[in-house]
Enzyme design. Sequence first.
Site, PDB file in Angstrom:
ATOM      1  N   LYS A 124      61.324  36.937  35.062  1.00  0.00           N
ATOM      2  CA  LYS A 124      60.390  37.412  34.024  1.00  0.00           C
ATOM      3  C   LYS A 124      60.030  38.874  34.270  1.00  0.00           C
ATOM      4  O   LYS A 124      60.125  39.710  33.371  1.00  0.00           O
ATOM      5  CB  LYS A 124      59.114  36.561  34.055  1.00  0.00           C
ATOM      6  N   ASN A 125      59.594  39.171  35.503  1.00  0.00           N
ATOM      7  CA  ASN A 125      59.057  40.512  35.743  1.00  0.00           C
ATOM      8  C   ASN A 125      60.136  41.587  35.754  1.00  0.00           C
ATOM      9  O   ASN A 125      59.839  42.759  35.534  1.00  0.00           O
ATOM     10  CB  ASN A 125      58.235  40.539  37.036  1.00  0.00           C
ATOM     11  N   CYS A 178      42.234  41.480  33.581  1.00  0.00           N
ATOM     12  CA  CYS A 178      42.684  40.123  33.289  1.00  0.00           C
ATOM     13  C   CYS A 178      42.074  39.208  34.336  1.00  0.00           C
ATOM     14  O   CYS A 178      41.356  39.661  35.225  1.00  0.00           O
ATOM     15  CB  CYS A 178      44.210  40.032  33.263  1.00  0.00           C
ATOM     16  N   ARG A 205      42.859  45.695  37.310  1.00  0.00           N
ATOM     17  CA  ARG A 205      44.187  46.228  37.036  1.00  0.00           C
ATOM     18  C   ARG A 205      44.196  47.527  36.208  1.00  0.00           C
ATOM     19  O   ARG A 205      44.690  47.551  35.075  1.00  0.00           O
ATOM     20  CB  ARG A 205      45.051  45.143  36.386  1.00  0.00           C
ATOM     21  N   PRO A 206      43.682  48.616  36.776  1.00  0.00           N
ATOM     22  CA  PRO A 206      43.704  49.892  36.046  1.00  0.00           C
ATOM     23  C   PRO A 206      45.115  50.483  35.942  1.00  0.00           C
ATOM     24  O   PRO A 206      46.059  49.924  36.516  1.00  0.00           O
ATOM     25  CB  PRO A 206      42.818  50.796  36.908  1.00  0.00           C
ATOM     26  N   MET A 207      45.244  51.614  35.239  1.00  0.00           N
ATOM     27  CA  MET A 207      46.565  52.259  35.076  1.00  0.00           C
ATOM     28  C   MET A 207      46.569  53.680  35.631  1.00  0.00           C
ATOM     29  O   MET A 207      47.397  54.505  35.248  1.00  0.00           O
ATOM     30  CB  MET A 207      46.937  52.295  33.594  1.00  0.00           C
ATOM     31  N   ASP A 208      45.597  53.971  36.508  1.00  0.00           N
ATOM     32  CA  ASP A 208      45.465  55.348  36.988  1.00  0.00           C
ATOM     33  C   ASP A 208      46.725  55.873  37.679  1.00  0.00           C
ATOM     34  O   ASP A 208      47.081  57.047  37.535  1.00  0.00           O
ATOM     35  CB  ASP A 208      44.241  55.460  37.923  1.00  0.00           C
ATOM     36  N   LEU A 209      47.441  55.015  38.389  1.00  0.00           N
ATOM     37  CA  LEU A 209      48.636  55.486  39.113  1.00  0.00           C
ATOM     38  C   LEU A 209      49.775  55.805  38.142  1.00  0.00           C
ATOM     39  O   LEU A 209      50.529  56.754  38.345  1.00  0.00           O
ATOM     40  CB  LEU A 209      49.086  54.443  40.145  1.00  0.00           C
ATOM     41  N   ASP A 236      52.389  36.654  44.057  1.00  0.00           N
ATOM     42  CA  ASP A 236      52.731  35.699  42.993  1.00  0.00           C
ATOM     43  C   ASP A 236      53.126  34.317  43.534  1.00  0.00           C
ATOM     44  O   ASP A 236      53.399  33.400  42.755  1.00  0.00           O
ATOM     45  CB  ASP A 236      53.870  36.257  42.119  1.00  0.00           C
ATOM     46  N   ILE A 269      46.400  41.964  47.260  1.00  0.00           N
ATOM     47  CA  ILE A 269      46.903  42.747  46.119  1.00  0.00           C
ATOM     48  C   ILE A 269      45.921  42.721  44.951  1.00  0.00           C
ATOM     49  O   ILE A 269      45.648  43.746  44.333  1.00  0.00           O
ATOM     50  CB  ILE A 269      48.286  42.215  45.649  1.00  0.00           C
ATOM     51  N   ARG A 312      54.198  31.280  29.874  1.00  0.00           N
ATOM     52  CA  ARG A 312      54.451  32.716  29.991  1.00  0.00           C
ATOM     53  C   ARG A 312      55.504  32.981  31.057  1.00  0.00           C
ATOM     54  O   ARG A 312      56.214  33.984  30.984  1.00  0.00           O
ATOM     55  CB  ARG A 312      53.166  33.446  30.377  1.00  0.00           C
TER      56      ARG A 312
END
Length: 421
Positions: free
Chosen positions: A22-23, A118, A123-127, A308, A330, A400
Site C-alpha cells: 500500500k505505502n 489523525c 503528523r505535520p508537514m514541516d519537513l 506499522d 514514531i 484501507r
Amino acid sequence: MDSIIVRGNGELNGQIPIAGAKNACLTLMPATLLSEEPLTLTNAPRLSDIRTMTELLSSLGAEVSTLQDGKVLAMSSHNLDNHVADYDIVRKMRASNLVLGPMLARLGQAVVSLPGGCAIGTRPMDLHEKGLMALGAEIELKEGYLHAKVPGGLKGAVIDLDFPSVGATENIMMAATLAKGTTVLNNAAREPEIVDLATCLRSMDAQIDGDGTSRIEIQGVDRLHGATHPVVTDRIELGTYMLAPAICGGEVECLGGSISLVGSFCEKLDAAGIHVEETANGLKVARRGGRVKAVDVVTEPFPGFPTDLQAQMMALMCTAEGTSVLEEKIFENRFMHAPELMRMGANIEVHGGTATVHGVERLKGAPVMATDLRASVSLILAAMAAEGETIVNRVYHLDRGYERVEEKLGNLGAHIERVQS
Ligand code: EPU
C-alpha cells in the site's frame, strides 16, 4: 457499516499470498504526475486507499485505468488541468500530500490541502515544506491549504532532514528529479518503499543514487519518460500474516515474503520462540508447542522495528509468557488498540509512549472497536486466538490496508466473516 466476526479456533495452516505494498503504491501513483508519458504499475494492492489516490489523481486531470481486477494501474498525466488537491479528498488519506512535490516539479505550482492530524498523531508537514523550499519553492498556508509555487523553477540543493520522514523523503525525491542540478538529501528515510520509488523513477529515466542509505543524491533531468513498474511486496501485510500462526499456532507460508523486508521484526519473532525460514516462494512461519516468550520492542525508522507492526506485535505479547515493554517512538498516540485488547482480557498498562504488557494465558472474545488501520488488524489477530466470539466494529479502517482479509485468513482455517450492521 461493516463489522467482522471472528470465532477463535486453534491452529492456522496453509499458504497466504502477500500483496503489493500500500505505502509504496501510494507514492508510486503520484509519480505519474512527473511525466507526460504513461506510467503503469503492476502488483498493485486492491484497497480503498488506492481508490482514494485514484480519485485524487483523476481530480487533477490524470487518467487512471484499473485493469486485471485492480492489480494493474495504467496512468497517464499528459493533460493535467488542475493543481488543487481538494480538502474533501486529502482529509480521507494523509498520503494525498504526496502529490505536492510532483505537481510543483511538473507544473511549477500546487495547492494542497493540509491533511490535518489523525488518530495516531498530529503528523505535520514541516519537513516536506522545508525540503521543497530549499529547492526554491515558495510555500504559504492560506485557509488550510499549502499554496506552493516555484517562480524560477526548482533548483538542486543540499537538504538535511531533521528526522528521516518517509513522506518528506518521497516528496523531495520526486521534486528533485526535475530540478536543475544536483540535490543531496541527508538523513533520508531508508524504507523499502523509498527504494521502490527510486527504482520506478530510474526506470522513468531519473538519475538517483544512494536510495536505501541515509544519503540520496539526485541529478535533475529535463523530463521523465513512461515506464512499467511492479510494486514491491507489502512488508507490513507480510509481518501481520506472519503473526497469525505465531499467535494461533500452526504453520503458514507467506508467499512473496523475504527476510530483507522484515529483518528486525524477524529477530523479535525469533527471540519470542517463533520459527521463521526462507523458502523458494517466501517465508514459512511456525509456532510449535507452548506459549511464546515475552520480548521488548522499540519502534524506529527502517531498518528498525516498524511502527506499522507495533499493534500486531502487542496482540502477540498479550498471551506471551512474561512481561514485555513496547515503546512507540514514531507516533505520539499509537496505542488505541490497547484498551480494546484489554476488553478481551489483556493486561496492559500504557504510560505515554510506553506500553507494558503482562502476558495472560488466553484472551476472551468481546465486541471491540477498530480505531485505525493497524489497530483493526491487531484485534483480528487477537480474536483468532481468543476463546469465543469477537465482533470488530468499524472495519472500514481495515479495508484501507488489507485486501480480502476474510478470504485470506479463512483459507488458513480461521473462522472469520464480514457482516453488515
Ligand atoms: N513528521 C513531522 N514532520 C513532517 C513529517 C513527519 O514531524 O513533515 C513526523 C510525523 O508526525 C511522525 C514521524 O515524523 O511522527 C514519522 O512520519 P513519516 O513522515 O515518516 O511518516 P509518513 O510518511 O506520514 C509513512 C506511512 C505510515 C508509516 C510511517 C512511518 C505512507 C502512506 N504512510 O507515513 O503508514 O507509519 O511512514 O513508517 O507511506 C500505515 O500504513 O498504517 C501508516 C501509518
